[in-house]
Design a protein around this motif. Structure first.
Motif, short mmCIF file in Angstrom:
data_model
loop_
_atom_site.label_atom_id
_atom_site.label_comp_id
_atom_site.label_asym_id
_atom_site.label_seq_id
_atom_site.Cartn_x
_atom_site.Cartn_y
_atom_site.Cartn_z
N ARG A 64 108.91 18.81 61.20
CA ARG A 64 107.65 18.52 60.96
C ARG A 64 107.48 17.13 61.19
N ALA A 65 106.14 16.94 61.76
CA ALA A 65 105.71 15.56 62.10
C ALA A 65 104.41 15.37 61.80
N ARG A 66 104.19 14.09 61.02
CA ARG A 66 102.91 13.84 60.62
C ARG A 66 102.57 12.26 60.98
N VAL A 67 101.25 12.10 61.48
CA VAL A 67 100.80 10.92 61.81
C VAL A 67 100.60 10.24 60.48
N GLN A 68 100.95 8.58 60.64
CA GLN A 68 100.78 8.02 59.27
C GLN A 68 99.72 6.88 59.60
N VAL A 69 98.94 6.74 58.53
CA VAL A 69 97.82 5.55 58.51
C VAL A 69 98.47 4.24 58.64
N GLU A 70 97.96 3.46 59.28
CA GLU A 70 98.44 2.01 59.32
C GLU A 70 97.20 0.88 59.15
N PHE A 71 97.21 0.45 57.94
CA PHE A 71 96.40 -0.55 57.64
C PHE A 71 96.35 -1.99 58.36
N ASN A 72 97.60 -2.52 58.52
CA ASN A 72 98.01 -3.71 58.97
C ASN A 72 98.52 -3.81 60.35
N ARG A 73 98.48 -2.93 61.17
CA ARG A 73 98.71 -2.73 62.47
C ARG A 73 97.98 -3.72 63.45
N LYS A 74 98.47 -4.69 64.00
CA LYS A 74 97.77 -5.43 65.32
C LYS A 74 97.75 -4.62 66.52
N ASP A 75 96.28 -4.62 66.82
CA ASP A 75 95.95 -4.06 68.07
C ASP A 75 96.79 -4.75 69.08
#
Length: 165
Positions: free
Chosen positions: A148-159
């Motif tokens: 199983r695989a699920r995308v994680q939300v990232e709040f502090n990732r720099k573009d």
């Protein structure tokens, strides 16, 4: 929703969704009290903005109105895109998640959280974040090793553009 109704709706709606340049990801009919809600989830390699969602919603509504696919009772049509923490089930989902952080449940047991660098026909090239200040490492993961695989939300990732500046 019965499998027969689901298959019938998919056969009816998928050509319309495809003609709009989108993929039909999911169809669900839910009962909310006395009302029924038909939820249609669409996506594409480039995403789906509100204008595209509105266009496909109008096309699906017109098609459903001219058929008896939903029966004679009232229903509400909701058209949207997959959520931020979408479950990855198709090869195209992994391709679209390139660059995203994903939590994998491994077939052998255990979990792995890593960023998808590249998806090909056999599996994924991943960047596994370093622990306690260590550098990230790369790893190959075959699709057969993924339960199983699920995308994680990232709040502090720099573009990437911010990092290069």
């Amino acid at each position: 929703m019965s499998t027969t109704q689901s298959e019938r709706l998919r056969e009816l709606l998928e050509p319309l969704v495809s003609s709009q340049g989108l993929d039909l990801e999911e169809i669900a009919v839910d009962s909310v009290g006395r009302k029924r809600v038909l939820r249609v989830v669409v996506d594409s390699d480039t995403g789906a903005d509100l204008d595209r969602i509105a266009d496909v919603s109008r096309a699906l509504s017109a098609k459903l109105d001219e058929t008896d696919a939903m029966g004679s009772g009232e229903y509400t049509l909701e058209v949207g895109t997959p959520g931020a923490e979408r479950l990855l089930t198709e090869h195209r989902h992994y391709v679209r998640a390139t660059g995203r952080l994903v939590k994998f449940q491994l077939a052998e047991g255990g979990e792995l959280t890593a960023r998808i660098l590249k998806a090909d026909d056999e599996g994924l090239e991943l960047e596994v974040p370093g622990v306690k200040g260590r550098k990230a490492t790369t790893r190959r993961l075959a699709f057969s090793d993924i339960d199983r695989a699920r995308v994680q939300v990232e709040f502090n990732r720099k573009d990437k553009k911010e990092e290069e500046a």
